[in-house]
Design an enzyme around this catalytic site. Structure first.
Site, short mmCIF file in Angstrom:
data_model
loop_
_atom_site.label_atom_id
_atom_site.label_comp_id
_atom_site.label_asym_id
_atom_site.label_seq_id
_atom_site.Cartn_x
_atom_site.Cartn_y
_atom_site.Cartn_z
N SER A 52 0.82 -1.22 0.00
CA SER A 52 0.00 0.00 0.00
C SER A 52 0.85 1.27 0.00
CB SER A 52 -0.90 0.03 1.24
OG SER A 52 -1.65 -1.13 1.33
N GLU A 73 -5.01 -19.55 1.06
CA GLU A 73 -4.92 -18.85 2.34
C GLU A 73 -6.01 -17.81 2.52
OE1 GLU A 73 -1.20 -18.27 3.86
OE2 GLU A 73 -0.55 -20.17 2.99
N SER A 91 -10.81 -4.26 1.70
CA SER A 91 -11.89 -3.78 2.58
C SER A 91 -13.20 -4.52 2.26
CB SER A 91 -12.10 -2.28 2.36
OG SER A 91 -12.80 -2.08 1.15
N ASN A 92 -14.13 -4.47 3.19
CA ASN A 92 -15.39 -5.19 2.96
C ASN A 92 -16.17 -4.64 1.77
OD1 ASN A 92 -14.49 -6.52 5.19
ND2 ASN A 92 -16.49 -6.58 6.21
C1 LIG Z 1 -4.26 -2.75 10.57
C2 LIG Z 1 -3.83 -2.65 9.14
C3 LIG Z 1 -2.69 -3.28 8.71
C4 LIG Z 1 -2.25 -3.17 7.38
N1 LIG Z 1 -1.08 -3.76 7.01
C5 LIG Z 1 -0.61 -3.60 5.73
C6 LIG Z 1 0.65 -4.13 5.33
O1 LIG Z 1 1.34 -4.77 6.12
N2 LIG Z 1 1.09 -3.89 4.08
C7 LIG Z 1 0.35 -3.20 3.17
O2 LIG Z 1 0.80 -3.05 2.05
N3 LIG Z 1 -0.86 -2.67 3.51
C8 LIG Z 1 -1.35 -2.84 4.78
N4 LIG Z 1 -2.58 -2.29 5.15
C9 LIG Z 1 -3.29 -1.45 4.18
C10 LIG Z 1 -4.56 -2.04 3.63
O3 LIG Z 1 -4.27 -2.96 2.66
C11 LIG Z 1 -5.40 -0.86 3.11
O4 LIG Z 1 -5.86 -0.17 4.24
C12 LIG Z 1 -6.57 -1.24 2.27
O5 LIG Z 1 -6.13 -1.72 1.05
C13 LIG Z 1 -7.55 -0.07 2.04
O6 LIG Z 1 -6.87 1.02 1.49
P1 LIG Z 1 -6.98 2.47 2.18
O7 LIG Z 1 -6.72 2.32 3.61
O8 LIG Z 1 -6.10 3.37 1.42
O9 LIG Z 1 -8.47 2.89 2.01
P2 LIG Z 1 -9.15 3.49 0.70
O10 LIG Z 1 -8.86 2.62 -0.45
O11 LIG Z 1 -8.86 4.93 0.61
O12 LIG Z 1 -10.69 3.29 1.06
C14 LIG Z 1 -11.41 4.17 1.91
C15 LIG Z 1 -12.83 3.68 2.00
O13 LIG Z 1 -13.40 3.69 0.69
C16 LIG Z 1 -13.91 2.41 0.37
N5 LIG Z 1 -13.76 2.17 -1.07
C17 LIG Z 1 -12.64 2.28 -1.81
N6 LIG Z 1 -12.91 1.96 -3.08
C18 LIG Z 1 -14.21 1.63 -3.15
C19 LIG Z 1 -15.07 1.20 -4.20
N7 LIG Z 1 -14.64 1.05 -5.42
N8 LIG Z 1 -16.36 0.94 -3.89
C20 LIG Z 1 -16.82 1.10 -2.63
N9 LIG Z 1 -16.05 1.50 -1.60
C21 LIG Z 1 -14.76 1.76 -1.87
C22 LIG Z 1 -13.09 1.47 1.19
O14 LIG Z 1 -13.74 0.25 1.39
C23 LIG Z 1 -12.93 2.25 2.47
O15 LIG Z 1 -14.06 2.11 3.27
C24 LIG Z 1 -3.02 -2.41 6.47
C25 LIG Z 1 -4.20 -1.79 6.90
C26 LIG Z 1 -4.60 -1.90 8.21
C27 LIG Z 1 -5.85 -1.20 8.66
#
Ligand SMILES: Cc1cc2nc3c(=O)[nH]c(=O)nc-3n(C[C@H](O)[C@H](O)[C@H](O)COP(=O)(O)OP(=O)(O)OC[C@H]3O[C@@H](n4cnc5c(N)ncnc54)[C@H](O)[C@@H]3O)c2cc1C
Lengths: 385, 374
Positions: A129, A245, A369-370
């Site tokens: 990310s 997995e 995300s869900n």
């Molecule tokens: C505790 C934790 C540990 C993590 N560890 C790692 C790690 O080790 N390595 C790594 O690379 N990443 C890690 N992550 C990152 C994780 O993969 C991202 O948080 C995730 O991919 C969501 O991206 P974002 O946080 O940028 O949210 P965003 O993508 O900005 O999303 C924000 C909101 O918009 C919603 N959304 C986005 N797109 C859409 C769509 N098309 N339709 C409907 N809703 C949408 C999302 O569901 C969310 O509710 C971690 C995250 C957490 C919380």
């Protein structure tokens, strides 16, 4: 280390052998840790004990020092691990880098990296990310530019779990810009975090723990031999490692643990005398059981040698949302005590009501995300237009 | 975004809102919470002083006790602004709750001195009346030879450490008494537990604390009436603060999702997110109307209806603030799971307030019980 063919045992036989040894060898002070993500040093003794036994890496083939478990036995391994309350170990080397190298790595990469994962010399983290590439991972921009025998990496990763205690990072970088198909031009590389130009800044989470980080790259030199698979073809690689997995994103262990805590608190505070609570509790209990049944349905596919389809996302959605509903109910039972951040005393024990509540906010966000999981189900399963 | 809307012909409410918003601009409430947590402190003195200077600590107190003698309408507007601005000092517990008890006490010299100190911020006056689990505490007062001995254990005490004075709701020979206990009296033991909103909740042990009998500020029926009033006023104030949190958390999430680009578009352009935001807005809207309704009913003669409306408003605003902040975190993605992003602090504050003086289900059941009894 010579190991027996675990897959020749029945699941129950394997379960018995595994459970007995783990129960006898996982230090009791590490069981049911409050912390979801202990750093390496906190759990090092358990890590090394597993490594010595040859049980650190359940699915790697035995020739690489793994147990060579098939999916069915792997499920048993994960179930017993959770049942006995063993702590999560920094497992990106075992679960991510290792399988990737075993499938796509060169012989030299395998020989060089796999043993160091098992010995704990290399602790890995996952650098996917970025600030502007979360759900939309393919928009990642951290760049790697070829320079002689090296690549020069510039950019930033974020949310990198345990980066502050890792010394190697599995990095997704952009090697070619292709505006038509952003999935093209992404490359996987192995990066030594002690290389000059790598800076890690921990980020405190809602529970005040710094278990994920920002990782900055400024003119970081990475030898070209650390590229995994073909240059520009990293997207498919990175997506493929999850495989069976994905079922574990829906493993019921978190809600199960949380429901036990709810039960303890409810019993102590007399909530079971309240019919409205009993009804809500019964629903949660049955939800958990039904999650178990659904999990079992997918496990059976794996046991019979099948592949998981997109449907498996349903487990992750249900599991993470059930976890939240349980922790929410726990705060409701806590009544005015839901004002405390600290754990709630229950007899000689404690229930970490707020800790669980806050923790349960994360699994609906990470691992896809869900909302994204629902998008996948809508498209791939229901085939909605 | 939704606001509590009350008639405001002479613009007093508008002015109050402006001054509260100005203070919230000046003070970074989120930063105050984080440093309060780091220092394990139960009160931020500089914010408290600013509130005193603004005159808010005596908002409800009558002029003879040094207050502004304003009413519920002003209270809800102020508390809504505190919620929006994340100003999380224990205003409701100290200024409103202790204030209400002092209002209901005999207005002798002791009461006046306490009220004066409460209003100008020179005294921190908190009340001992609950157990650690929120029930009514059993505190005992033994009166003899011109002194009062206090014994027992109280919990969930705001500013327990910072307090200069405690008001103790005790039983003396089967009669309720309100006793003033200076914090430097011998026999007081204070222990602290962290609260979810980055303050501390104290447990206060009274072991034969002795004060002169002149420190009994009220007794009997008067005490109980004051307590009922204090609880009701507090619930209303908290409901308003929760409505403020609900509306502000919604606003922050609308702003964030409009700006956050994924898949080449603002995430707020996805219908799954739009519907969620609309539901959040609707919850905030209902919370604000419920608080508005309760406030208006308090100005009318039917006090039973007003009491019910207060219960309903706190339940509604609590559910709204909790539900909105939860979804807000989800919509902020991983950013929402950090301590650096303020949205989590809004959620934590909402959890504390929602659990204070009754969670929604309990309040709704009380509402129903009153309704059925009538
Ligand atoms: C505790 C934790 C540990 C993590 N560890 C790692 C790690 O080790 N390595 C790594 O690379 N990443 C890690 N992550 C990152 C994780 O993969 C991202 O948080 C995730 O991919 C969501 O991206 P974002 O946080 O940028 O949210 P965003 O993508 O900005 O999303 C924000 C909101 O918009 C919603 N959304 C986005 N797109 C859409 C769509 N098309 N339709 C409907 N809703 C949408 C999302 O569901 C969310 O509710 C971690 C995250 C957490 C919380």
């Amino acid at each position: 280390m010579q190991q027996q063919d675990w897959n020749a045992l029945s699941d129950d036989e394997f379960r018995g052998i595994f459970r007995e040894w783990v129960d006898a060898n996982c230090p009791s002070h590490l069981r049911f840790m409050r912390k979801q993500r202990p750093v390496f040093d906190e759990v090092a003794e358990w890590y090394h004990a597993l490594a010595e036994k040859g049980w650190l890496s359940p699915v790697w083939p035995q020739e690489h020092g793994g147990m060579g478990l098939d999916a069915a036995k792997h499920i048993v391994y994960v179930e017993e691990w959770a049942r006995l309350g063993c702590p999560r170990i920094p497992d990106h080397g075992i679960g991510l880098t290792g399988p990737l190298l075993i499938e796509f790595g060169t012989d030299e990469q395998k020989a060089n990296f796999l043993p160091k994962i098992l010995s704990g010399e290399h602790v890995w983290c996952q650098g996917y990310s970025e600030p502007n590439a979360g759900s939309d991972l393919a928009s990642l921009r951290t760049s790697a530019v070829s320079d002689g025998d090296d690549y020069i990496v510039n950019g930033q990763k974020i949310w990198t779990t345990l980066a502050h205690c890792a010394n190697w990072i599995l990095l997704l970088v952009r090697t070619t810009k292709d505006d038509n198909k952003r999935q093209n031009g992404i490359t996987v590389m192995l990066v030594d975090m002690t290389t000059p130009g790598v800076v890690v800044r921990p980020i405190a989470n809602l529970r005040g723990e710094a278990d994920f980080c920002e990782v900055f790259f400024e003119n970081v030199r990475v030898p070209a031999k650390n590229v995994v698979g073909a240059v520009d073809q990293g997207w498919a690689l990175a997506k493929s490692v999850l495989g069976h997995e994905r079922i574990f994103l829906g493993a019921p262990s978190r809600p199960e643990y949380a429901l036990k805590r709810l039960e303890m608190l409810a019993e102590d505070r007399g909530a079971f005398d309240d019919p409205a609570f009993r009804s809500r509790y019964a629903r949660l209990l049955l939800d958990l059981n039904d999650l178990g049944s659904a999990f079992e349905k997918f496990a059976k596919i794996l046991r019979e040698g099948g592949q998981l389809g997109a449907e498996v996302s349903v487990l992750k959605i249900f599991c993470s949302e059930l976890y939240q509903r349980i922790t929410e109910e726990t705060l409701a039972v806590a009544g005015e005590e839901a004002r405390y951040y600290d754990d709630l005393p229950v007899g000689d024990n404690e229930v970490d009501a707020m800790n669980l509540y806050l923790d349960s906010r994360a699994p609906t966000i990470f691992g896809g995300s869900n909302e994204i999981q629902r998008n996948i189900l809508a498209k791939a399963v229901l085939r909605l237009p | 975004m939704p606001l509590i809307s009350l008639d405001d012909d002479d613009n007093t409410l508008g002015m109050l809102r402006e001054s509260a918003n100005a203070l919230a601009e000046r003070i970074d409430g989120a930063q105050v919470m984080r440093s309060r947590r780091a220092g394990k402190s139960d009160l931020d003195r500089s914010v408290w002083t600013a509130m005193a200077e603004a005159g808010w600590l005596g908002l409800l107190l009558p002029e003879e006790l040094g207050g502004l003698q304003l009413g519920s309408r002003e209270l809800v507007v102020l508390c809504e602004s505190l919620g929006r601005g994340l100003l999380t000092e224990p205003y409701v517990q100290l200024a409103v709750f202790s204030g209400a008890l002092l209002m209901g006490a005999d207005h002798g010299a002791n009461t006046s001195a306490l009220a004066g100190g409460l209003v100008d911020g020179s005294r921190i006056v908190t009340t001992l009346w609950q157990t650690e689990r929120g029930a009514r505490a059993e505190l005992k007062a033994t009166e003899k030879d011109g002194e009062v001995l206090l014994n027992g254990c109280a919990g969930l005490v705001s500013a327990a450490q910072s307090a200069s004075d405690y008001l103790v709701l005790a039983q003396s020979d089967g009669d309720s008494v309100l006793v003033h206990l200076p914090a430097d009296t011998g026999g007081i033991g204070v222990s602290l537990r962290a609260s979810v909103d980055d303050a501390q909740l104290g447990s206060v042990d009274l072991d034969g604390c002795s004060v002169p009998s002149g420190n009994v500020l009220a007794r009997g029926h008067k005490v109980e009436t004051a307590l009922v009033r204090a609880i009701e006023t507090n619930r209303l104030a908290i409901a308003a603060e929760l409505a403020g949190i609900a509306s502000k958390a919604l606003e922050a999430t609308v702003d964030y999702t409009r700006e956050r680009i994924q898949f080449g578009k603002p995430i707020a352009s996805f219908q799954a997110i739009q519907h969620r935001l609309v539901d959040m807005w609707s919850d905030a809207e209902f919370a604000c109307s419920a608080v508005t309704d309760a406030t208006e009913k308090l100005g009318e003669p039917d006090s039973a209806a007003a009491s019910q409306a207060v219960l309903a408003a706190k339940a509604r605003a609590g559910d709204a603030a909790i539900g909105i902040t939860r979804r807000a975190i989800q919509l902020h993605g991983a950013m929402g799971f950090t301590d650096e992003c303020d949205i989590g602090l809004y959620m934590k504050r909402a959890i504390n307030l929602n659990a204070t003086l009754g969670q929604p289900e309990e309040l709704r059941l009380q509402y129903l019980a009153t309704e059925r009894a009538a």
